[in-house]
Design a protein around this motif. Structure first.
Motif, PDB file in Angstrom:
ATOM      1  N   SER A 100     -71.677 -18.424 -39.889  1.00 35.49           N
ATOM      2  CA  SER A 100     -72.320 -16.940 -39.262  1.00 35.49           C
ATOM      3  C   SER A 100     -72.171 -17.001 -37.678  1.00 35.49           C
ATOM      4  O   SER A 100     -72.578 -17.885 -37.105  1.00 35.49           O
ATOM      5  CB  SER A 100     -73.661 -17.088 -39.422  1.00 35.49           C
ATOM      6  OG  SER A 100     -74.029 -16.885 -40.924  1.00 35.49           O
ATOM      7  N   LEU A 101     -71.485 -16.011 -37.077  1.00 37.46           N
ATOM      8  CA  LEU A 101     -71.199 -15.790 -35.681  1.00 37.46           C
ATOM      9  C   LEU A 101     -72.480 -14.994 -35.072  1.00 37.46           C
ATOM     10  O   LEU A 101     -73.009 -13.908 -35.508  1.00 37.46           O
ATOM     11  CB  LEU A 101     -70.128 -14.986 -35.519  1.00 37.46           C
ATOM     12  CG  LEU A 101     -68.780 -15.481 -36.452  1.00 37.46           C
ATOM     13  CD1 LEU A 101     -67.668 -14.479 -36.015  1.00 37.46           C
ATOM     14  CD2 LEU A 101     -68.305 -17.088 -35.839  1.00 37.46           C
ATOM     15  N   PRO A 102     -73.184 -15.698 -34.074  1.00 33.81           N
ATOM     16  CA  PRO A 102     -74.339 -15.167 -33.218  1.00 33.81           C
ATOM     17  C   PRO A 102     -74.076 -13.686 -32.622  1.00 33.81           C
ATOM     18  O   PRO A 102     -72.946 -13.519 -32.410  1.00 33.81           O
ATOM     19  CB  PRO A 102     -74.729 -16.124 -32.313  1.00 33.81           C
ATOM     20  CG  PRO A 102     -73.260 -16.864 -32.185  1.00 33.81           C
ATOM     21  CD  PRO A 102     -72.602 -16.853 -33.287  1.00 33.81           C
ATOM     22  N   MET A 103     -75.144 -13.018 -32.657  1.00 33.22           N
ATOM     23  CA  MET A 103     -74.864 -11.595 -32.002  1.00 33.22           C
ATOM     24  C   MET A 103     -75.956 -11.425 -31.029  1.00 33.22           C
ATOM     25  O   MET A 103     -77.548 -11.931 -31.365  1.00 33.22           O
ATOM     26  CB  MET A 103     -74.704 -10.564 -33.155  1.00 33.22           C
ATOM     27  CG  MET A 103     -73.646 -10.706 -33.826  1.00 33.22           C
ATOM     28  SD  MET A 103     -73.631  -9.133 -34.945  1.00 33.22           S
ATOM     29  CE  MET A 103     -73.385  -7.577 -33.850  1.00 33.22           C
TER      30      MET A 103
ATOM     31  N   LEU B  13     -78.227 -10.770 -39.606  1.00 37.72           N
ATOM     32  CA  LEU B  13     -77.404  -9.799 -39.109  1.00 37.72           C
ATOM     33  C   LEU B  13     -76.208 -10.259 -38.748  1.00 37.72           C
ATOM     34  O   LEU B  13     -75.218  -9.398 -38.275  1.00 37.72           O
ATOM     35  CB  LEU B  13     -77.991  -8.862 -38.303  1.00 37.72           C
ATOM     36  CG  LEU B  13     -79.448  -7.943 -38.877  1.00 37.72           C
ATOM     37  CD1 LEU B  13     -80.015  -7.060 -37.837  1.00 37.72           C
ATOM     38  CD2 LEU B  13     -79.150  -7.168 -40.069  1.00 37.72           C
ATOM     39  N   TRP B  14     -76.084 -11.644 -38.512  1.00 37.41           N
ATOM     40  CA  TRP B  14     -74.917 -12.154 -37.989  1.00 37.41           C
ATOM     41  C   TRP B  14     -73.778 -11.967 -39.136  1.00 37.41           C
ATOM     42  O   TRP B  14     -73.735 -12.062 -39.984  1.00 37.41           O
ATOM     43  CB  TRP B  14     -75.084 -13.537 -37.574  1.00 37.41           C
ATOM     44  CG  TRP B  14     -75.977 -13.824 -36.558  1.00 37.41           C
ATOM     45  CD1 TRP B  14     -76.752 -12.844 -35.974  1.00 37.41           C
ATOM     46  CD2 TRP B  14     -76.321 -15.210 -36.055  1.00 37.41           C
ATOM     47  NE1 TRP B  14     -77.584 -13.564 -34.999  1.00 37.41           N
ATOM     48  CE2 TRP B  14     -77.439 -14.931 -35.140  1.00 37.41           C
ATOM     49  CE3 TRP B  14     -76.064 -16.429 -36.075  1.00 37.41           C
ATOM     50  CZ2 TRP B  14     -77.908 -16.085 -34.217  1.00 37.41           C
ATOM     51  CZ3 TRP B  14     -76.464 -17.319 -35.655  1.00 37.41           C
ATOM     52  CH2 TRP B  14     -77.408 -17.180 -34.421  1.00 37.41           C
ATOM     53  N   PRO B  15     -72.430 -11.553 -38.452  1.00 37.80           N
ATOM     54  CA  PRO B  15     -71.313 -11.496 -39.226  1.00 37.80           C
ATOM     55  C   PRO B  15     -70.826 -12.818 -39.666  1.00 37.80           C
ATOM     56  O   PRO B  15     -71.161 -13.999 -39.226  1.00 37.80           O
ATOM     57  CB  PRO B  15     -70.416 -10.893 -38.273  1.00 37.80           C
ATOM     58  CG  PRO B  15     -70.791 -11.226 -37.106  1.00 37.80           C
ATOM     59  CD  PRO B  15     -72.205 -11.329 -37.056  1.00 37.80           C
ATOM     60  N   VAL B  16     -70.122 -13.017 -40.889  1.00 31.10           N
ATOM     61  CA  VAL B  16     -69.791 -14.188 -41.332  1.00 31.10           C
ATOM     62  C   VAL B  16     -68.308 -14.333 -41.335  1.00 31.10           C
ATOM     63  O   VAL B  16     -67.545 -13.471 -41.721  1.00 31.10           O
ATOM     64  CB  VAL B  16     -70.363 -14.214 -42.902  1.00 31.10           C
ATOM     65  CG1 VAL B  16     -69.873 -15.421 -43.579  1.00 31.10           C
ATOM     66  CG2 VAL B  16     -71.950 -14.147 -43.101  1.00 31.10           C
ATOM     67  N   GLN B  17     -67.868 -15.592 -41.048  1.00 25.96           N
ATOM     68  CA  GLN B  17     -66.438 -15.718 -40.795  1.00 25.96           C
ATOM     69  C   GLN B  17     -66.083 -17.052 -41.628  1.00 25.96           C
ATOM     70  O   GLN B  17     -66.624 -18.142 -41.839  1.00 25.96           O
ATOM     71  CB  GLN B  17     -66.218 -15.915 -39.456  1.00 25.96           C
ATOM     72  CG  GLN B  17     -64.702 -16.534 -39.190  1.00 25.96           C
ATOM     73  CD  GLN B  17     -63.714 -15.407 -39.392  1.00 25.96           C
ATOM     74  OE1 GLN B  17     -63.840 -14.307 -38.975  1.00 25.96           O
ATOM     75  NE2 GLN B  17     -62.686 -15.874 -40.280  1.00 25.96           N
ATOM     76  N   SER B  18     -65.216 -16.805 -42.781  1.00 26.61           N
ATOM     77  CA  SER B  18     -64.564 -17.867 -43.385  1.00 26.61           C
ATOM     78  C   SER B  18     -63.755 -19.102 -42.348  1.00 26.61           C
ATOM     79  O   SER B  18     -63.206 -18.586 -41.575  1.00 26.61           O
ATOM     80  CB  SER B  18     -63.727 -17.803 -44.564  1.00 26.61           C
ATOM     81  OG  SER B  18     -62.653 -16.597 -44.084  1.00 26.61           O
TER      82      SER B  18
ATOM     83  N   SER C 243     -57.933 -15.212 -37.064  1.00 29.94           N
ATOM     84  CA  SER C 243     -58.614 -15.649 -35.801  1.00 29.94           C
ATOM     85  C   SER C 243     -60.098 -15.003 -35.934  1.00 29.94           C
ATOM     86  O   SER C 243     -60.231 -14.116 -36.753  1.00 29.94           O
ATOM     87  CB  SER C 243     -57.724 -14.783 -34.639  1.00 29.94           C
ATOM     88  OG  SER C 243     -57.882 -13.431 -34.707  1.00 29.94           O
ATOM     89  N   ALA C 244     -60.658 -15.560 -35.091  1.00 29.94           N
ATOM     90  CA  ALA C 244     -61.846 -15.095 -34.729  1.00 29.94           C
ATOM     91  C   ALA C 244     -62.500 -15.571 -33.383  1.00 29.94           C
ATOM     92  O   ALA C 244     -61.550 -16.095 -32.730  1.00 29.94           O
ATOM     93  CB  ALA C 244     -62.853 -15.946 -35.893  1.00 29.94           C
ATOM     94  N   GLY C 245     -63.555 -15.210 -33.087  1.00 31.32           N
ATOM     95  CA  GLY C 245     -64.101 -15.485 -31.888  1.00 31.32           C
ATOM     96  C   GLY C 245     -65.498 -15.125 -31.576  1.00 31.32           C
ATOM     97  O   GLY C 245     -66.040 -14.251 -32.439  1.00 31.32           O
TER      98      GLY C 245
END
Length: 320
Positions: free
Chosen positions: A149-152, A165-170, A92-94
């Motif tokens: 890349s998930l925005p922050m 600096l955005w975290p990365v999600q597969s 999961s991600a979000g």
């Protein structure tokens, strides 16, 4: 256990609760949550995690929206759901609507072009909706292979964090969460007269309100059409939102942060009052799951609405 959950979900939640006791204790301690949080996990959070996992169709990402007034516990719920799904073997991600705010420079330009109140982040029109839709599509595996890349957003700096600096999600993920105070909101009808002093004194001609409602009818409707399920944390009323936001600011000041004063909080809440009141009136009849919150911040009931909202599901089918 509330009777609204399916019997099989209740049984599995009780079993899962025993298996996750140590993890739940660590979660409660880490977040310094009150004692009543533990029974909420057993009776609401774990059944919700299982019920949503049962909604997932094979080969498709389940996109879930979590809506709730400020201070209602959206972020805590989302984080716990991710924990439960990881234990169940689901990826999961979000992200939050807060993560896709327009930059400070973009909002300054919007304030100059449309209305000064749009310099303040939060209301519809102050988010980067194309970015949000692109992130959802890519997490669902619709944008091709490769990590996302998930925005922050840095609220202290009132600006978006650098992309580096955005975290990365597969991708793709099994379940995707989009949480935010107005997730799933619909335009209001009528009610042209100001409902608080902010609207009366700083938007006397209604141009700010009309711009927001136009956003809800257009870009935000397209974003929310990507939801398969909508979960509502239903706050009791606006007084509770004010109280809970005040508590958040007190905790921020206790940690050495710059919390808002009481008068600043009162003005800030008025930005969101019109949409929040509209959601409290109409959303419980169409949200897939409604968690009723008490004034003490606990959950006092749950309702599952039979069948998904037709217009949202039809758009999902078209997209996929």
């Amino acid at each position: 256990m509330p009777a609204e959950w399916p019997t099989e979900v209740v049984r599995r939640a009780e079993s899962l609760h025993m298996e996750l006791c140590a993890d739940i204790d660590r979660f409660v301690d880490w977040h310094q949550l009150p004692d009543f949080f533990r029974p909420l996990v057993e009776h609401y959070y774990l059944p919700l995690a299982l019920w949503l996992s049962d909604c997932k169709r094979q080969q498709h990402t389940l996109v879930v929206g979590i809506c709730g007034g400020q201070g209602s516990g959206k972020s805590t719920l989302a984080e716990f759901l991710h924990l439960a799904w990881e234990y169940l073997g689901l990826r999961s991600a979000g992200f939050s609507l807060d993560d896709i705010y327009l930059s400070r420079a973009q909002r300054a330009q919007l304030a100059a072009d449309v209305h000064p109140l749009l310099a303040t982040r939060g209301v519809p029109g102050t988010h980067d909706i194309p970015l949000g839709m692109d992130i959802i599509d890519r997490l669902c595996g619709l944008g091709g292979p490769g990590p996302v890349s998930l925005p922050m957003f840095d609220k202290g700096a009132d600006d978006r964090r650098p992309r580096s600096l955005w975290p990365v999600q597969s991708v793709p993920v099994d379940i995707l969460l989009l949480e935010g105070w107005c997730v799933g909101a619909r335009p209001w009808r009528g009610g042209e007269a100001p409902i608080n002093t902010l609207e009366q004194h700083e938007d006397s001609d209604g141009s700010w309100r009309n711009f927001i409602n136009k956003q809800l009818r257009g870009p935000y409707r397209d974003l929310f059409a990507r939801l398969d399920r909508l979960v509502m944390l239903k706050v009791p009323d606006m007084d509770s939102v004010l109280d809970w936001r005040s508590l958040q600011e007190q905790k921020l000041r206790a940690r050495g942060g710059k919390g808002m004063r009481a008068d600043e909080i009162g003005r800030f809440i008025q930005y969101y009052e019109r949409i929040t009141v509209n959601m409290l009136a109409e959303m419980p009849q169409r949200a897939d799951c409604v968690l009723e919150l008490g004034r003490d911040h606990s959950i006092c009931g749950v309702r599952l609405n039979p069948g998904p909202p037709g217009d949202r599901v039809e758009k999902q089918k078209t997209r996929r």
